[in-house]
Design a protein around this motif. Sequence first.
Motif, PDB file in Angstrom:
ATOM      1  N   PRO A 187       5.163 -29.090  -0.640  1.00 47.73           N
ATOM      2  CA  PRO A 187       4.377 -28.729   0.546  1.00 47.73           C
ATOM      3  C   PRO A 187       4.834 -27.413   1.170  1.00 47.73           C
ATOM      4  CG  PRO A 187       4.910 -31.052   0.604  1.00 47.73           C
ATOM      5  CD  PRO A 187       5.694 -30.466  -0.532  1.00 47.73           C
ATOM      6  N   ALA A 188       6.141 -27.190   1.245  1.00 50.80           N
ATOM      7  CA  ALA A 188       6.645 -25.944   1.815  1.00 50.80           C
ATOM      8  C   ALA A 188       6.300 -24.760   0.918  1.00 50.80           C
ATOM      9  CB  ALA A 188       8.167 -26.043   2.009  1.00 50.80           C
ATOM     10  N   ILE A 189       6.355 -24.954  -0.393  1.00 50.61           N
ATOM     11  CA  ILE A 189       6.007 -23.872  -1.341  1.00 50.61           C
ATOM     12  C   ILE A 189       4.542 -23.481  -1.172  1.00 50.61           C
ATOM     13  CG2 ILE A 189       5.710 -23.331  -3.790  1.00 50.61           C
ATOM     14  CD1 ILE A 189       8.147 -25.093  -4.358  1.00 50.61           C
ATOM     15  N   LEU A 190       3.673 -24.495  -1.138  1.00 46.76           N
ATOM     16  CA  LEU A 190       2.234 -24.210  -1.015  1.00 46.76           C
ATOM     17  C   LEU A 190       1.928 -23.521   0.315  1.00 46.76           C
ATOM     18  CD1 LEU A 190       0.762 -27.521  -2.501  1.00 46.76           C
ATOM     19  CD2 LEU A 190       0.913 -25.271  -3.605  1.00 46.76           C
ATOM     20  N   TYR A 191       2.594 -23.972   1.364  1.00 49.97           N
ATOM     21  CA  TYR A 191       2.396 -23.328   2.662  1.00 49.97           C
ATOM     22  C   TYR A 191       2.822 -21.860   2.608  1.00 49.97           C
ATOM     23  CZ  TYR A 191       3.306 -21.969   7.488  1.00 49.97           C
ATOM     24  OH  TYR A 191       3.320 -21.292   8.677  1.00 49.97           O
ATOM     25  N   PHE A 192       3.959 -21.593   1.991  1.00 51.73           N
ATOM     26  CA  PHE A 192       4.470 -20.226   1.903  1.00 51.73           C
ATOM     27  C   PHE A 192       3.510 -19.342   1.104  1.00 51.73           C
ATOM     28  CE2 PHE A 192       7.077 -16.813   0.218  1.00 51.73           C
ATOM     29  CZ  PHE A 192       7.858 -16.452   1.320  1.00 51.73           C
ATOM     30  N   ILE A 193       3.007 -19.859  -0.001  1.00 56.47           N
ATOM     31  CA  ILE A 193       2.063 -19.086  -0.820  1.00 56.47           C
ATOM     32  C   ILE A 193       0.768 -18.848  -0.042  1.00 56.47           C
ATOM     33  CG2 ILE A 193       0.674 -19.122  -2.932  1.00 56.47           C
ATOM     34  CD1 ILE A 193       2.947 -20.697  -4.253  1.00 56.47           C
ATOM     35  N   TRP A 194       0.316 -19.879   0.670  1.00 56.99           N
ATOM     36  CA  TRP A 194      -0.933 -19.771   1.433  1.00 56.99           C
ATOM     37  C   TRP A 194      -0.847 -18.653   2.481  1.00 56.99           C
ATOM     38  CZ3 TRP A 194      -5.875 -21.417   1.748  1.00 56.99           C
ATOM     39  CH2 TRP A 194      -6.517 -21.333   2.973  1.00 56.99           C
ATOM     40  N   LEU A 195       0.235 -18.610   3.239  1.00 54.48           N
ATOM     41  CA  LEU A 195       0.349 -17.598   4.279  1.00 54.48           C
ATOM     42  C   LEU A 195       0.651 -16.209   3.718  1.00 54.48           C
ATOM     43  CD1 LEU A 195       2.097 -19.178   7.372  1.00 54.48           C
ATOM     44  CD2 LEU A 195      -0.306 -18.865   6.899  1.00 54.48           C
ATOM     45  N   THR A 196       1.205 -16.169   2.521  1.00 52.78           N
ATOM     46  CA  THR A 196       1.522 -14.873   1.916  1.00 52.78           C
ATOM     47  C   THR A 196       0.317 -14.277   1.188  1.00 52.78           C
ATOM     48  OG1 THR A 196       3.823 -15.579   1.627  1.00 52.78           O
ATOM     49  CG2 THR A 196       3.108 -13.661   0.361  1.00 52.78           C
ATOM     50  N   ASP A 197      -0.436 -15.123   0.491  1.00 58.85           N
ATOM     51  CA  ASP A 197      -1.582 -14.628  -0.276  1.00 58.85           C
ATOM     52  C   ASP A 197      -2.594 -15.754  -0.451  1.00 58.85           C
ATOM     53  OD1 ASP A 197      -3.338 -13.252  -1.847  1.00 58.85           O
ATOM     54  OD2 ASP A 197      -1.985 -13.038  -3.562  1.00 58.85           O
ATOM     55  N   LYS A 198      -3.480 -15.928   0.545  1.00 58.80           N
ATOM     56  CA  LYS A 198      -4.454 -17.017   0.527  1.00 58.80           C
ATOM     57  C   LYS A 198      -5.409 -16.917  -0.655  1.00 58.80           C
ATOM     58  CE  LYS A 198      -4.673 -17.772   5.549  1.00 58.80           C
ATOM     59  NZ  LYS A 198      -3.744 -16.719   5.968  1.00 58.80           N
ATOM     60  N   LYS A 199      -5.631 -15.708  -1.159  1.00 61.79           N
ATOM     61  CA  LYS A 199      -6.628 -15.512  -2.221  1.00 61.79           C
ATOM     62  C   LYS A 199      -6.308 -16.327  -3.469  1.00 61.79           C
ATOM     63  CE  LYS A 199      -6.310 -11.028  -2.544  1.00 61.79           C
ATOM     64  NZ  LYS A 199      -5.281 -10.722  -1.518  1.00 61.79           N
ATOM     65  N   ILE A 200      -5.039 -16.621  -3.665  1.00 58.29           N
ATOM     66  CA  ILE A 200      -4.640 -17.384  -4.860  1.00 58.29           C
ATOM     67  C   ILE A 200      -5.358 -18.725  -4.912  1.00 58.29           C
ATOM     68  CG2 ILE A 200      -2.688 -18.649  -5.888  1.00 58.29           C
ATOM     69  CD1 ILE A 200      -0.900 -16.348  -5.105  1.00 58.29           C
ATOM     70  N   PHE A 201      -5.553 -19.341  -3.752  1.00 62.22           N
ATOM     71  CA  PHE A 201      -6.152 -20.676  -3.715  1.00 62.22           C
ATOM     72  C   PHE A 201      -7.661 -20.649  -3.937  1.00 62.22           C
ATOM     73  CE2 PHE A 201      -2.135 -21.126  -1.562  1.00 62.22           C
ATOM     74  CZ  PHE A 201      -1.681 -22.370  -1.971  1.00 62.22           C
ATOM     75  N   TYR A 202      -8.249 -19.457  -3.953  1.00 59.93           N
ATOM     76  CA  TYR A 202      -9.685 -19.331  -4.187  1.00 59.93           C
ATOM     77  C   TYR A 202      -9.979 -18.686  -5.543  1.00 59.93           C
ATOM     78  CZ  TYR A 202      -9.782 -20.275   0.822  1.00 59.93           C
ATOM     79  OH  TYR A 202      -9.609 -20.848   2.061  1.00 59.93           O
ATOM     80  N   SER A 203      -8.980 -18.669  -6.402  1.00 56.28           N
ATOM     81  CA  SER A 203      -9.154 -18.057  -7.713  1.00 56.28           C
ATOM     82  C   SER A 203      -8.639 -18.993  -8.802  1.00 56.28           C
ATOM     83  CB  SER A 203      -8.392 -16.725  -7.779  1.00 56.28           C
ATOM     84  OG  SER A 203      -6.991 -16.964  -7.729  1.00 56.28           O
ATOM     85  N   LYS A 204      -8.886 -18.602 -10.050  1.00 54.22           N
ATOM     86  CA  LYS A 204      -8.404 -19.401 -11.179  1.00 54.22           C
ATOM     87  C   LYS A 204      -6.880 -19.354 -11.298  1.00 54.22           C
ATOM     88  CE  LYS A 204     -12.581 -18.860 -13.990  1.00 54.22           C
ATOM     89  NZ  LYS A 204     -13.132 -18.355 -15.269  1.00 54.22           N
ATOM     90  N   LYS A 205      -6.279 -18.434 -10.579  1.00 53.13           N
ATOM     91  CA  LYS A 205      -4.825 -18.273 -10.676  1.00 53.13           C
ATOM     92  C   LYS A 205      -4.102 -19.561 -10.291  1.00 53.13           C
ATOM     93  CE  LYS A 205      -3.278 -14.322  -9.354  1.00 53.13           C
ATOM     94  NZ  LYS A 205      -2.802 -13.218  -8.494  1.00 53.13           N
ATOM     95  N   ILE A 206      -4.637 -20.297  -9.317  1.00 63.67           N
ATOM     96  CA  ILE A 206      -3.974 -21.534  -8.887  1.00 63.67           C
ATOM     97  C   ILE A 206      -3.981 -22.554 -10.010  1.00 63.67           C
ATOM     98  CG2 ILE A 206      -6.085 -22.546  -7.892  1.00 63.67           C
ATOM     99  CD1 ILE A 206      -2.500 -22.896  -6.523  1.00 63.67           C
ATOM    100  N   ILE A 207      -5.070 -22.570 -10.802  1.00 60.51           N
ATOM    101  CA  ILE A 207      -5.136 -23.490 -11.945  1.00 60.51           C
ATOM    102  C   ILE A 207      -4.121 -23.080 -13.001  1.00 60.51           C
ATOM    103  CG2 ILE A 207      -6.610 -24.367 -13.802  1.00 60.51           C
ATOM    104  CD1 ILE A 207      -8.998 -23.970 -11.917  1.00 60.51           C
TER     105      ILE A 207
END
Length: 732
Positions: A187-207
């Motif tokens: 959860p802390a990792i995902l939060y850190f990634i989200w605040l640093t670069d939200k675009k990752i969660f809207y792309s194939k990169k997260i997969i």
Amino acid sequence: MRLPFISSKTPLVKHLPLILFAACFLFYAFTASPTIYPRDNAEFIVAVKTLGIPHPPAYPLYIILGKIFTLIIPLGSFAWQVNLMSGFFAALSVVLVFLILKRLTDNIPVALITALSLAFSHLFWYYSDIADVFTLHAFWLLLIIYLLLKWQEKLQNNQGADKLLFITAFLFGLGFGNHHTLILLLPAILYFIWLTDKKIFYSKKIIYLLLVSLAGLLLIYSFVIIRSQADPFLDWGNPETLSGLLAVFLRQEFGTVFLSKNFVEGWSINNIFNHSLQYFYSLTKQFHAWGIIVALVGLIYLALKKRLYFNFTVLAFLFLGPVIIFLISNIPLDPNVAFVTEKFYLASFIIFSFWLGFGLYLIIKLANQWLKNLKHLDVSKVLIAVLILILPLYSLISNWRDNNLHSYYLDHQYVTDILASLEQNAILITPNDSIIFGIWYVQQVEKLRPDVIVIQTVPSEITHQQIRQRYPHLFSGPITNDKIFAKLTFPSLAQKTSLGQLLEEIILKNIDSRPIYFSVGDPALTSNFTNFLIPQGLVYRLTTKPSDYTPEKMLLTLNSFDQRYSSHDEYKITDQSHFLEQEIFLRYAITYNDLGFYFLSQQDYDTAYQLFLKSLSINPGVPIIENNINLIFQIQNLLAQLEKNPNDTQLKTALAQSYYAARQFDQSAKLLEEMIKKEPENAVLYNNYGLALMGFKQWEEAKNNFQKALELDQTLASAQTSLNFINYLLAD
């Protein structure tokens, strides 16, 4: 603030991480245990030696790295080499704490003092001295945090950070091969990634990141299935199929989200409160009261000034601390559970150390501003540095006694003493992990006593199948002809579990041909065998003929054990004794108590008394041992009174009962027989006479006396119960 002896301009700073690693590693190398340590330590050492599969979830990353490490390190015993690996990863963890705080605070003294405070904290240092997975877990957790910070920096500088994020994702998956609680950092990792670069969660990169993590997980666990198919000596759960691998990975034997499903009571307010209290006690033990205050100051500072890092560390702490507390709070807290669960707090303590660092940073910053108006600024800075150093130095001094294992040989000596108590080709039945793993270490690493077969009494049907496959000769012979022994030890009406069936076959098919032993100090296992157990050092010999062990023969056993014990007769349970030391010392105390009771049963009161005193010297103030000493005085006092009043019925009754309590069944029976001649219509005397006769296996005569008691008093329920039991024993 820059302290005069640690400046960013000095050459020392460039090499400070390397110096810090070398200093910590050498320190841990000195304090590391030179040989095996109780509980899981010896199991991990054996697993590394044999490339085997330890208890679920199998820890493949730890085993592989352990094997590589021992191939690189040529010095010391094999046990010390594996223990040293914990110090190696602990030293790397200390360096990572330093680097992370240096990056976040740009303050070298703060980073250094915080890192050293963690290095010398009780729990972190303790697991740096012994072979276990927790310093590798700490290193992996810190490595992921450090890589996330590096990724953030590269992203902010437009340096192409994707590669680093994918490496982090792969290492995250790989880290499951050491400890599954790494998932709680997610959860802390995902939060850190989200605040640093939200675009990752809207792309194939997260997969792709998820697939890379999964690849790391699958890669490391492929080792488990490959090694299991090779049938190594240690092959817990036999995970050579996908279903078997899944069972080990999910810890189905213990419970996937439970510490151990065998001890689960259920969640309750009382359990949660007790575990929470234990957690805060442990936290205080790591950083002390004033360290906690400084850390809370740091937490407030983060909340006000560095919101991202505040949220990240709070999330990480909550999942690695309170969530862990909740997950283990379905087990009632006792000293054993407290010891076992404390290690799971270590990851949250590492996160807590970051708050300590920021608290030190703020205090130094405020002090620096205050000291600007004072003269002798450099002297004041040095004084502040000295005060800050008190925290790690105080931890080092206060934890030195418990955590300096440089001369620790207790567990190895204990296992050696057990093996010395066993005859050739012995079968040892025990539930005790320290004994099981310790003997495996002696056999697999030191190549000694391969004749001994250890039967671990775990409730795992897969383990029972493995025992049958590994030792088929134990199950091939006929059962004993002593049907009374078979009925007393394994009642036919008792419900048979897989473990019960296994033990019944092993014992009944080998009791006449091989020496069988139980470990001392496990009454739940030995309760059915009490009448057939003879104390033989740190074990009980199971025999169908206890009378063969004469006082002369037992004196030889006592002298042999006493000679071994005299080399370490400083064993004594005190308030300062470590929990695991107490666990071992207690078994030596039980041994002397059991030997004392044997000689008490043989009317050798002087020898019995000395042995009871020896037991009390190891384990002072134990009521059962004091009661045994009182029993000696009670018998002697009653005998003295009977000399003056030979016809006193109450005295005779009390003496008969005391003889029975001392297992002097023949003396009790003799006295009761005399009393029956004077009171032939006393049903209770016949009942007690029957019980005494049962004590030395005079079944038919005992049966006649129970029948006589019932003729005189049909309501005497105890006589009827005993009669039914004898009829069961004597039936074909």
